[in-house]
Scaffold this motif. Sequence first.
Motif, PDB file in Angstrom:
ATOM      1  N   UNK A   1       0.837  -1.178   0.000  1.00 13.53           N
ATOM      2  CA  UNK A   1       0.000   0.000   0.000  1.00 13.53           C
ATOM      3  C   UNK A   1       0.883   1.242   0.000  1.00 13.53           C
ATOM      4  N   UNK A   2       0.597   2.161  -0.898  1.00 10.11           N
ATOM      5  CA  UNK A   2       1.373   3.393  -0.980  1.00 10.11           C
ATOM      6  C   UNK A   2       0.948   4.345   0.139  1.00 10.11           C
ATOM      7  N   UNK A   3       1.910   4.903   0.801  1.00 10.50           N
ATOM      8  CA  UNK A   3       1.650   5.828   1.901  1.00 10.50           C
ATOM      9  C   UNK A   3       1.409   7.225   1.357  1.00 10.50           C
ATOM     10  N   UNK A   4       0.490   7.958   1.981  1.00 10.32           N
ATOM     11  CA  UNK A   4       0.200   9.327   1.563  1.00 10.32           C
ATOM     12  C   UNK A   4       1.370  10.252   1.904  1.00 10.32           C
ATOM     13  N   UNK A   6       5.505  10.081   3.171  1.00 12.55           N
ATOM     14  CA  UNK A   6       6.642   9.213   3.469  1.00 12.55           C
ATOM     15  C   UNK A   6       7.180   9.526   4.872  1.00 12.55           C
ATOM     16  N   UNK A   7       8.048   8.640   5.375  1.00 10.87           N
ATOM     17  CA  UNK A   7       8.503   8.742   6.756  1.00 10.87           C
ATOM     18  C   UNK A   7       9.276  10.028   7.026  1.00 10.87           C
ATOM     19  N   UNK A   8      10.089  10.462   6.089  1.00  6.17           N
ATOM     20  CA  UNK A   8      10.871  11.683   6.331  1.00  6.17           C
ATOM     21  C   UNK A   8       9.962  12.909   6.405  1.00  6.17           C
ATOM     22  N   UNK A   9       8.916  12.930   5.588  1.00  7.43           N
ATOM     23  CA  UNK A   9       7.959  14.041   5.664  1.00  7.43           C
ATOM     24  C   UNK A   9       7.212  13.998   6.993  1.00  7.43           C
ATOM     25  N   UNK A  10       6.847  12.797   7.429  1.00  7.65           N
ATOM     26  CA  UNK A  10       6.171  12.632   8.714  1.00  7.65           C
ATOM     27  C   UNK A  10       7.034  13.161   9.862  1.00  7.65           C
ATOM     28  N   UNK A  27      -1.601  24.544   1.309  1.00  6.72           N
ATOM     29  CA  UNK A  27      -0.925  24.562   0.012  1.00  6.72           C
ATOM     30  C   UNK A  27      -1.220  23.290  -0.783  1.00  6.72           C
ATOM     31  N   UNK A  28      -1.326  22.149  -0.094  1.00  6.23           N
ATOM     32  CA  UNK A  28      -1.677  20.897  -0.780  1.00  6.23           C
ATOM     33  C   UNK A  28      -3.089  20.993  -1.338  1.00  6.23           C
TER      34      UNK A  28
END
Length: 82
Positions: A1-4, A6-10, A27-28
């Motif tokens: 499953x693709x994550x909305x 990624x871990x670094x953004x989290x 902005x998104x």
Amino acid sequence: MKKAVDFSTYKHLQKMSFNDVNRWVTSIYKSGYADGHSEFGDNPLVLDEDSLHDLLVSVPGIGNTLADKIVQRFIDETGIHD
């Protein structure tokens, strides 16, 4: 499953202030809105009861009875009525 996200953004989001996160999410949203507007312009997809029924019936294996049930469930769940 693709994550909305990624871990670094989290991890980066965890360090942001509430206002920074709010600006990031806004902005998104604006980017998605602009993408949708550039693709559909002022003519968004309008799906009424009849066109949804016709679309469903065009799928192999879905007859009128099942299509009617799906359309009714959609109306009941979304609260959208003609």
